[in-house]
Write a protein that holds these residues in place. Structure first.
Motif, short mmCIF file in Angstrom:
data_model
loop_
_atom_site.label_atom_id
_atom_site.label_comp_id
_atom_site.label_asym_id
_atom_site.label_seq_id
_atom_site.Cartn_x
_atom_site.Cartn_y
_atom_site.Cartn_z
N PHE A 35 0.82 -1.22 0.00
CA PHE A 35 0.00 0.00 0.00
C PHE A 35 0.85 1.27 0.00
N THR A 36 1.99 1.28 0.73
CA THR A 36 2.82 2.49 0.75
C THR A 36 3.27 2.84 -0.66
N GLY A 37 3.85 1.85 -1.34
CA GLY A 37 4.39 2.09 -2.67
C GLY A 37 3.29 2.43 -3.68
N VAL A 54 8.99 -0.67 -8.71
CA VAL A 54 9.56 -2.02 -8.90
C VAL A 54 9.25 -2.87 -7.68
N GLU A 55 8.65 -4.03 -7.92
CA GLU A 55 8.20 -4.92 -6.85
C GLU A 55 8.93 -6.26 -7.01
N ALA A 56 9.45 -6.79 -5.87
CA ALA A 56 10.23 -8.03 -5.94
C ALA A 56 9.36 -9.23 -6.34
N GLY A 57 8.14 -9.28 -5.84
CA GLY A 57 7.26 -10.40 -6.15
C GLY A 57 6.06 -9.90 -6.92
N ALA A 63 2.63 -7.97 3.34
CA ALA A 63 1.70 -7.57 4.42
C ALA A 63 0.40 -6.96 3.90
N SER A 64 0.48 -6.13 2.85
CA SER A 64 -0.73 -5.43 2.40
C SER A 64 -1.81 -6.39 1.91
N GLY A 65 -1.41 -7.55 1.43
CA GLY A 65 -2.40 -8.52 0.96
C GLY A 65 -2.59 -9.68 1.93
N ASN A 67 -3.09 -9.23 5.55
CA ASN A 67 -3.34 -8.72 6.91
C ASN A 67 -4.74 -9.09 7.42
N GLY A 68 -5.11 -8.47 8.54
CA GLY A 68 -6.36 -8.83 9.21
C GLY A 68 -7.59 -8.10 8.67
N GLY A 69 -7.38 -7.20 7.69
CA GLY A 69 -8.53 -6.55 7.04
C GLY A 69 -9.12 -5.40 7.85
N GLN A 70 -8.41 -4.96 8.88
CA GLN A 70 -8.94 -3.87 9.72
C GLN A 70 -8.27 -2.56 9.31
N CYS A 71 -9.05 -1.50 9.26
CA CYS A 71 -8.54 -0.17 8.88
C CYS A 71 -8.95 0.78 10.01
N GLY A 205 12.88 -7.33 -8.16
CA GLY A 205 13.48 -7.05 -6.85
C GLY A 205 14.75 -6.21 -6.98
N VAL A 206 14.90 -5.26 -6.06
CA VAL A 206 16.08 -4.39 -6.07
C VAL A 206 17.21 -5.07 -5.30
N THR A 207 18.40 -5.10 -5.92
CA THR A 207 19.54 -5.75 -5.27
C THR A 207 20.61 -4.77 -4.83
N MET A 239 11.40 -6.66 3.60
CA MET A 239 12.47 -6.12 2.75
C MET A 239 13.57 -7.14 2.45
N LYS A 240 13.76 -7.29 1.16
CA LYS A 240 14.85 -8.16 0.72
C LYS A 240 15.87 -7.22 0.12
N GLY A 241 17.14 -7.59 0.09
CA GLY A 241 18.10 -6.73 -0.58
C GLY A 241 18.87 -5.82 0.36
N SER A 366 3.68 -0.94 12.57
CA SER A 366 3.46 -1.71 13.80
C SER A 366 2.05 -2.29 13.94
N GLY A 367 1.55 -2.85 12.86
CA GLY A 367 0.23 -3.52 12.92
C GLY A 367 -0.94 -2.57 12.67
N HIS A 368 -0.66 -1.27 12.58
CA HIS A 368 -1.71 -0.29 12.23
C HIS A 368 -1.34 0.32 10.89
N GLY A 369 -1.23 -0.54 9.88
CA GLY A 369 -0.58 -0.11 8.65
C GLY A 369 -1.48 0.12 7.46
N THR A 370 -2.72 -0.38 7.47
CA THR A 370 -3.48 -0.23 6.23
C THR A 370 -3.75 1.25 5.96
N GLN A 371 -4.24 1.95 6.98
CA GLN A 371 -4.53 3.38 6.80
C GLN A 371 -3.25 4.21 6.73
#
Ligand SMILES: Cc1cc2nc3c(=O)[nH]c(=O)nc-3n(C[C@H](O)[C@H](O)[C@H](O)COP(=O)(O)OP(=O)(O)OC[C@H]3O[C@@H](n4cnc5c(N)ncnc54)[C@H](O)[C@@H]3O)c2cc1C
Length: 425
Positions: A35-37, A54-57, A63-65, A67-71, A205-207, A239-241, A366-371
């Motif tokens: 969601f951030t990107g 650019v997305e590694a996968g 996490a964005s796909g 999570n617990g679905g709470q906003c 993925g960025v190396t 984060m990979k890389g 920290s678990g409050h990330g969707t919004q």
């Protein structure tokens, strides 16, 4: 039972990723398609900036796909503790940033017409122990006075109107909080970014990132190099890389979820009449909500381990037992999905965003990330354009976690500490 996220399994797969070669350069390269990107790429494109993500996968594959679905609105930590450190005015402003995050998600859903079941169903914080009930009363008093005039404190005796369980000792309802289908929102957000002119590359993925003359950057990816005037790291906890600096500051905590089959007629009215986003007060507690088709999505830290299919299965069993403790009639109820993911936790549970060596970053929700990821994607687009004041977290220091060299060897110790705290109070 499927070992994958209910959200990504029941959403249309984003099909707008570019299959052309990576362009040689862009004004801004965004690293990470959560969601951030995605929110940053959309905002940058809408402002007329030439942006490549650019997305590694796959988009929203972490996490964005998962999570617990709470906003939810509200800080991940506690307002009083934050106010003691930075003053009540500044703490209030950071609290309200989460309100704005929920508003921004709602506005994007509306403006881009994303069909993702967004609803302001409210959050219900539930006291696990009688002492927690008393503490919630005090917390509610302060929140109502300082930041949340419409919250409702609910006594144990009245709780059955919200939840059909005898396990809890009171609760607080935060009416601004919302829920949505994360997979459909992610796909809709990615499509919107592309419609506005952003170019998205998956499996890229960025190396490495190196400085080149002119204050610019060369980004090496699995699809080849690209040069950019500015780079935004939106890599979450997965984060990979080459991001050792951030890795030493993030505690990557595994969190796990099970999704039941749709509940049977009568069970929703009996077990979850309030249809709230529920979370419990223990450190090693649970979070749960209903989906639009009446499944119970039930999550928690379960075990202090990282996510993998084997680990998710083991955690799923712990969660099923936790679900049966709260709702005895769901013991042995069929489970359709089990999955896990990594939460981008900071030591004080406050997000961090800024610029280092000419590279921008935003993470640590920290678990409050969707919004907050959506808000911060948009805010970092403004920061990159020169509006430094758009970053609400700019003044928070971010020291490395002592003894953390990138691999979270200490997770079992963190787990033992939290469990001890839960047992003690
Ligand atoms: C199990 C679980 C439950 C949660 N529940 C909730 C909840 O109910 N409510 C809530 O508000 N928050 C919740 N969260 C937190 C929330 O989902 C996250 O804070 C948020 O999605 C983070 O978004 P992001 O875009 O910053 O990171 P991510 O979604 O993790 O995206 C980062 C992306 O960067 C990519 N990436 C990493 N390294 C590279 C690289 N080198 N090159 C290119 N790409 C790279 C990854 O592949 C990933 O797709 C939960 C998290 C988990 C794991």
């Amino acid at each position: 039972m499927k070992l994958e996220s209910f959200w990504t399994d029941t959403a249309p797969r984003f099909a707008g990723a570019s299959d052309a070669p990576l362009p040689r350069k862009a004004s801004v390269v965004v690293v990470g398609g959560g969601f951030t990107g995605l929110a940053a790429a959309r905002a940058l494109a809408m402002a007329g900036t030439d942006v490549v993500l650019v997305e590694a996968g796959r988009v929203a594959g972490e996490a964005s796909g998962r999570n617990g679905g709470q906003c939810n609105n509200g800080l991940a930590g506690d307002l009083g503790g934050l106010a003691a450190k930075i003053g009540m005015d500044a703490a209030r402003a950071l609290y309200h940033a989460f309100d704005e995050g929920v508003d921004r998600v709602e506005a994007i859903v509306r403006d881009e017409q994303i069909q993702c079941d967004f609803v302001r169903n409210g959050k219900l914080k539930l006291a696990d122990k009688p002492e927690h009930g008393e503490k919630l009363g005090k917390t509610a008093e302060m929140l109502a006075r300082e930041v949340e005039p419409n919250l409702r404190l609910i006594d144990k005796a009245d709780l059955h109107r919200e939840i059909g369980s005898d396990q809890f000792h009171g609760g607080i309802v935060f009416p601004r909080s919302a829920s949505l289908h994360m997979g459909r929102f992610a796909a809709g957000l990615a499509e919107a970014a592309v419609r506005h002119g952003a170019v998205l590359h998956e499996q890229a993925g960025v190396t490495a990132i190196t400085k080149i003359p002119g204050g610019r950057h060369r980004i090496e990816t699995a699809k080849g190099p690209i040069e950019a005037d500015a780079v935004l790291l939106a890599t979450g906890a997965s984060m990979k890389g080459p991001f050792g600096w951030m890795r030493r500051r993030i505690v990557p905590i595994g969190s796990f979820i099970v999704a039941t089959q749709p509940l049977r007629p009568g069970q929703v009215a009996r077990l979850m009449p309030g249809r709230r986003n529920c979370s419990t007060t223990r450190n090693v507690g649970n979070y749960f909500r209903l989906t639009a088709d009446d499944r119970l999505i039930f999550g928690g830290r379960a075990r202090f381990a990282l996510s993998s299919p084997r680990s998710d299965l083991k955690s799923g069993k712990v969660l099923e037992a936790g679900m049966a403790r709260i709702f005895p009639e769901l013991a042995d109820f069929p489970i359709d999905y089990t999955w896990g993911g990594i939460v981008d936790m900071t030591a004080d549970r406050m997000p961090r965003a800024g610029e280092r060596d000419g590279i921008f970053y935003s993470t640590g929700y920290s678990g409050h990330g969707t919004q907050m990821s959506v808000l911060m994607g948009e805010r970092m687009a403004r920061v990159i354009a020169g509006d430094a004041a758009a970053n609400p977290w700019a003044n928070l220091k971010w020291p490395a976690i002592p003894g953390h060299f990138g691999t979270p060897w200490f997770l079992p110790l963190v787990g033992a500490y939290y469990r001890y705290q839960d047992w003690r109070r």
